[in-house]
Design a protein around this motif. Structure first.
Motif, mmCIF file in Angstrom:
data_model
loop_
_atom_site.group_PDB
_atom_site.id
_atom_site.type_symbol
_atom_site.label_atom_id
_atom_site.label_comp_id
_atom_site.label_asym_id
_atom_site.label_seq_id
_atom_site.Cartn_x
_atom_site.Cartn_y
_atom_site.Cartn_z
ATOM 1 N N TYR A 41 -28.928 8.918 -30.153
ATOM 2 C CA TYR A 41 -28.248 7.778 -30.749
ATOM 3 C C TYR A 41 -29.182 6.567 -30.829
ATOM 4 O O TYR A 41 -29.240 5.875 -31.842
ATOM 5 N N LEU A 44 -31.640 6.487 -33.734
ATOM 6 C CA LEU A 44 -31.003 6.052 -34.983
ATOM 7 C C LEU A 44 -30.682 4.561 -34.949
ATOM 8 O O LEU A 44 -30.890 3.832 -35.918
ATOM 9 N N PHE A 45 -30.184 4.128 -33.808
ATOM 10 C CA PHE A 45 -29.734 2.742 -33.659
ATOM 11 C C PHE A 45 -30.903 1.768 -33.824
ATOM 12 O O PHE A 45 -30.807 0.780 -34.550
ATOM 13 N N VAL A 49 -30.537 0.108 -37.344
ATOM 14 C CA VAL A 49 -29.643 -1.029 -37.137
ATOM 15 C C VAL A 49 -30.407 -2.200 -36.518
ATOM 16 O O VAL A 49 -30.574 -3.251 -37.139
ATOM 17 N N ALA A 328 -11.639 -3.603 -31.984
ATOM 18 C CA ALA A 328 -12.795 -2.750 -32.237
ATOM 19 C C ALA A 328 -13.736 -3.274 -33.311
ATOM 20 O O ALA A 328 -14.593 -4.078 -33.041
ATOM 21 N N ALA A 329 -13.546 -2.894 -34.498
ATOM 22 C CA ALA A 329 -14.678 -2.938 -35.402
ATOM 23 C C ALA A 329 -14.417 -3.585 -36.735
ATOM 24 O O ALA A 329 -14.360 -2.919 -37.748
ATOM 25 N N MET A 331 -16.209 -5.271 -38.865
ATOM 26 C CA MET A 331 -17.209 -5.068 -39.915
ATOM 27 C C MET A 331 -17.402 -3.579 -40.193
ATOM 28 O O MET A 331 -17.364 -3.137 -41.325
ATOM 29 N N ALA A 332 -17.638 -2.865 -39.121
ATOM 30 C CA ALA A 332 -18.051 -1.478 -39.273
ATOM 31 C C ALA A 332 -16.967 -0.655 -39.944
ATOM 32 O O ALA A 332 -17.238 0.214 -40.757
ATOM 33 N N LEU A 333 -15.720 -0.979 -39.607
ATOM 34 C CA LEU A 333 -14.640 -0.124 -40.034
ATOM 35 C C LEU A 333 -14.505 0.007 -41.524
ATOM 36 O O LEU A 333 -14.471 1.088 -42.069
ATOM 37 N N GLN A 335 -16.374 -0.770 -44.026
ATOM 38 C CA GLN A 335 -17.509 -0.990 -44.907
ATOM 39 C C GLN A 335 -17.428 -0.138 -46.153
ATOM 40 O O GLN A 335 -17.960 -0.492 -47.176
ATOM 41 N N MET B 136 -25.342 -4.316 -26.748
ATOM 42 C CA MET B 136 -25.965 -4.345 -28.073
ATOM 43 C C MET B 136 -25.171 -3.518 -29.080
ATOM 44 O O MET B 136 -24.998 -3.920 -30.232
ATOM 45 N N VAL B 137 -24.717 -2.346 -28.622
ATOM 46 C CA VAL B 137 -23.941 -1.490 -29.523
ATOM 47 C C VAL B 137 -22.669 -2.208 -29.977
ATOM 48 O O VAL B 137 -22.353 -2.262 -31.169
ATOM 49 N N THR B 140 -23.218 -4.997 -32.521
ATOM 50 C CA THR B 140 -23.468 -4.630 -33.917
ATOM 51 C C THR B 140 -22.190 -4.245 -34.654
ATOM 52 O O THR B 140 -22.205 -4.112 -35.875
ATOM 53 N N LEU B 141 -21.091 -4.076 -33.917
ATOM 54 C CA LEU B 141 -19.809 -3.884 -34.603
ATOM 55 C C LEU B 141 -19.519 -5.078 -35.496
ATOM 56 O O LEU B 141 -18.814 -4.985 -36.487
ATOM 57 N N PHE B 142 -20.060 -6.214 -35.121
ATOM 58 C CA PHE B 142 -19.729 -7.445 -35.829
ATOM 59 C C PHE B 142 -20.792 -7.856 -36.839
ATOM 60 O O PHE B 142 -20.714 -8.915 -37.420
ATOM 61 N N VAL B 143 -21.789 -6.999 -37.006
ATOM 62 C CA VAL B 143 -22.819 -7.288 -37.994
ATOM 63 C C VAL B 143 -22.389 -6.711 -39.340
ATOM 64 O O VAL B 143 -22.140 -5.521 -39.448
ATOM 65 N N PRO B 144 -22.270 -7.556 -40.369
ATOM 66 C CA PRO B 144 -21.859 -7.009 -41.657
ATOM 67 C C PRO B 144 -22.949 -6.103 -42.220
ATOM 68 O O PRO B 144 -24.131 -6.428 -42.138
ATOM 69 N N PRO B 145 -22.548 -4.976 -42.785
ATOM 70 C CA PRO B 145 -23.514 -3.987 -43.263
ATOM 71 C C PRO B 145 -24.492 -4.548 -44.292
ATOM 72 O O PRO B 145 -25.581 -4.017 -44.447
ATOM 73 N N ALA B 174 -25.914 5.844 -37.237
ATOM 74 C CA ALA B 174 -25.830 5.177 -35.934
ATOM 75 C C ALA B 174 -24.516 4.409 -35.870
ATOM 76 O O ALA B 174 -24.462 3.222 -36.151
ATOM 77 N N SER B 175 -23.455 5.102 -35.511
ATOM 78 C CA SER B 175 -22.135 4.501 -35.589
ATOM 79 C C SER B 175 -21.741 3.798 -34.289
ATOM 80 O O SER B 175 -21.402 4.436 -33.302
ATOM 81 N N ALA B 176 -21.787 2.485 -34.314
ATOM 82 C CA ALA B 176 -21.372 1.726 -33.133
ATOM 83 C C ALA B 176 -19.883 1.966 -32.881
ATOM 84 O O ALA B 176 -19.449 2.104 -31.733
ATOM 85 N N PHE B 177 -19.135 2.044 -33.969
ATOM 86 C CA PHE B 177 -17.707 2.320 -33.828
ATOM 87 C C PHE B 177 -17.484 3.663 -33.145
ATOM 88 O O PHE B 177 -16.644 3.787 -32.258
ATOM 89 N N VAL B 179 -19.435 5.307 -31.034
ATOM 90 C CA VAL B 179 -19.758 5.239 -29.609
ATOM 91 C C VAL B 179 -18.630 4.539 -28.856
ATOM 92 O O VAL B 179 -18.155 4.997 -27.819
ATOM 93 N N PHE B 180 -18.190 3.435 -29.401
ATOM 94 C CA PHE B 180 -17.144 2.654 -28.756
ATOM 95 C C PHE B 180 -15.848 3.464 -28.628
ATOM 96 O O PHE B 180 -15.235 3.548 -27.564
ATOM 97 N N SER B 297 -8.074 2.321 -34.184
ATOM 98 C CA SER B 297 -9.248 1.459 -34.240
ATOM 99 C C SER B 297 -8.840 -0.001 -34.230
ATOM 100 O O SER B 297 -9.636 -0.868 -33.916
#
Lengths: 338, 301
Positions: A41, A44-45, A49, A328-329, A331-333, A335, B136-137, B140-145, B174-177, B179-180, B297
């Protein structure tokens, strides 16, 4: 937390063979095992990222054209250009930011309220409920490409069914949904609501089911009517979910790309070209990557301020509650939505 | 999870009996019928665009472009499918379909495997730097793609991955979501089972592989579904990193189909139907997991 419990035990099963005899009770002697588990992981991270976040900042400080050999350092020029009226990037960037703002302001209220109404109805128990739920949620699993191509047809000014049926109802039947404003904005917002309302409705539903039924029973015994129950039981109980939904909806709307790229192609002119659209065009079509990177950092700062604002807004009102749910997420969710 | 908040049985039952007298049966019936009528009309309005997409894909070119719109293709034609999937055209829809499926499946596999390993370490092991890694992981959930788009394009270029499927499989994995999400699930698993395995002499890897993963199947499936969907539907990234007709994904290919055949709505709808079939099938088959993933989620982990 569970960590204090696992700590002493973790050594007894350490399969680390290089680290020597692990000492009992010392959590820092777990050896290489955790890092071996993390390694795939983390590769990749770091590569895609963490590294890129730093690399993007570096790019934004250079006149960075993919196709040219020289990428001279220009300091903050890409940023100052964005804030200097009259510069090329100033105009395109802020026009795109304006488009993003218009879309966000129009779509967010609808995407907060309509799904809530649907969730309230769906929260009642009745036969067939799951079928209806499935139907309302189905469009969300489609990609933006399918949604956009479909609606571009439906909204076609000449042969599209939307104008045809509007005509049957005695309404104007010659609206240029994809090439004139404000019609294009209504089209983009309408399509987005149709496409994504199920997503928010599902999150609302999960929240509604977590409100203890006794609260409603108690309210009813106190003589509260439907509306009072909604105001005094449902809304407060839904507050954490509401704040989460508000945040992800704002962020998803501010990240809108595919709808305007495919349905209106930014038309008329570049009026419906959103910020993400502009960043992609500047960076990946015109290869002005320094400018594009600077734009994306400015947009990011805006988004962070916006989400902090939303967070603060909801936080203050529930100040007495100790632990806000871990959200949770944002931004990530979503996208994939833009 | 929703069941865990059911009110205490003792409290709910008497309260229910104390309700105001039920309205007379006919009134109730009318209301119930009315609800179904409204819900059905809404549902029809809601999915009619999808039905119309399907209908149009079976029309002839002329029929698709004529008014008034008809809801039954006349004549019924599969020409559009034959054209978009035909060999020798510059719109190899079947090839795009295969690309999309392969990429999304490999992507999901990569996300789930790397996230599960990392999440297990973060949930059940103690080591120096754990807090920093997890912090850190989560950050990055809050970093816009969007801020990753430009640098990742250059990185992918330097790796010679541009215009290959690797470009859409790996960089977004690399999915922070992930992992969380999995970490929260692993933390909730009973520790006793792992201890029992440990007493039987299992090492960490064996515990992870033989105890933790089988117990986590629902969470793993949920994450796999969401990753598959996101990757399959992704649009911005594939459009810019894939250029050759042969390596495009369906969503990216559809946009070129649209540019090339601006008014051939029969073709466009056929392409759209082909693109929708796998995700709608997945949705019907795994609705529980997808909806659960979405609703979970949003709530406490």
């Amino acid at each position: 937390m569970a960590t204090t419990v696992t700590a002493p035990r973790s050594d007894t099963v350490s399969d680390d063979r290089r680290g020597g005899a692990p000492r009992r009770g010392d959590p820092h002697r777990a050896g290489a095992a955790p890092w071996l588990f993390l390694a795939p992981y983390l590769v990749l991270f770091v590569a895609f990222v963490l590294g890129p976040i730093v690399y993007g900042l570096y790019i934004s400080l250079h006149r960075y054209d993919f196709t040219l050999p020289n990428k001279p350092f220009v300091g903050l020029e890409n940023y100052t250009d964005l804030f200097t009226p009259g510069s090329v990037t100033f105009d395109v960037f802020w026009r795109a930011m304006r488009a993003t703002a218009i879309f966000t302001v129009m779509s967010v209220p609808l995407l907060l309220v309509v799904p809530l109404v649907i969730a309230l109805v769906m929260n009642k128990k009745f036969p067939g409920r799951n079928v209806f739920r499935a139907l309302y949620f189905a469009p969300y699993v489609l990609g933006v490409a399918v949604v956009a191509i479909l609606w571009r047809y439906l909204l076609d000014a000449n042969i599209g069914p939307v104008n045809y049926y509007l005509g049957l109802l005695g309404l104007p039947d010659d609206t240029n949904w994809t090439t004139s404003t404000p019609a294009a904005w209504f089209a983009l917002v309408g399509v987005t609501v149709w496409w994504t309302l199920g997503f928010n409705a599902v999150i609302y539903l999960a929240g509604l089911q977590d409100i203890p039924k006794e609260l409603y029973e108690a309210a009813e015994m106190d003589g509260a009517n439907r509306w009072q129950q909604f105001r005094n039981v449902t809304l407060p109980g839904l507050k954490p979910v509401l704040s989460f939904v508000t945040m992800i909806t704002i962020i998803a709307s501010a990240n809108m790309f595919g709808q305007s790229y495919l349905i209106t192609r930014g038309a008329p002119g570049t009026e419906t070209r959103t910020a993400i659209y502009q960043i992609a065009e500047t960076g990946l079509r015109n290869y002005q990557m320094g400018s594009a990177a600077a734009m994306s950092y400015v947009l990011t700062v805006f988004l962070i301020i916006l989400s902090l604002g939303v967070f603060w807004l909801f936080r203050e009102k529930q100040a007495r509650k100790k632990e806000p749910p871990l959200q949770a997420a944002p931004m990530a969710l979503r996208q994939g939505r833009g | 999870m929703s069941t865990s908040v059911e009110p205490r049985p003792g409290a709910a039952a008497p309260a229910r009996q104390n309700r105001k007298p039920p309205p007379e049966p006919t009134k109730l019936k009318v209301r119930r019928v009315l609800r179904y009528v409204v819900l059905t009309l809404l549902a029809l309005a809601f999915i009619s665009p999808l039905i119309f997409m399907l209908v149009t894909s079976f029309k002839t070119r002329a029929d698709a472009a004529s008014l008034p719109p008809t809801w039954i293709p006349n004549p019924f034609s599969t020409d559009a499918y034959a054209t978009v999937t035909g060999a020798g055209t510059n719109t190899p829809v079947l090839r795009w379909f295969a690309n999309s499926m392969i990429a999304a499946a490999l992507h999901a596999l990569l996300v789930v495997s790397t996230a599960a390993l990392a999440a297990y370490a973060l949930a059940r092991m103690e080591f120096r730097g754990k807090k920093i890694v997890f912090g850190m992981v989560v950050a990055t959930l809050f970093v816009p793609p969007v801020i990753l788009v430009i640098p990742n394009y250059l990185i992918v270029g330097e790796l010679f991955w541009l215009d290959t499927l690797i470009a859409i499989i790996v960089p977004t994995a690399a999915s922070a979501f992930g992992v969380f999400f999995l970490r929260q699930f692993f933390i909730g698993l009973p520790l006793e089972l792992e201890e029992a395995a440990r007493l039987d002499g299992a090492n960490r890897w064996q515990i992870f592989w033989k105890v933790v993963l089988p117990l986590s199947r629902p969470a793993l499936v949920t994450l796999a579904m969401l990753s598959f969907l996101t990757n399959y539907n992704d649009f911005l990234w594939p459009v810019y990193v894939l250029f050759s007709p042969d390596v495009q994904t369906l969503p990216a290919g559809l946009s070129t189909l649209q540019t090339a055949n601006a008014v051939r709505y029969d073709l466009l709808m056929a392409g759209a139907v082909v693109a929708s079939v796998p995700v709608l099938a997945l949705y019907v088959g795994a609705q529980r997991f997808i909806i659960e993933g979405v609703s979970r989620s949003g709530l406490k982990g």
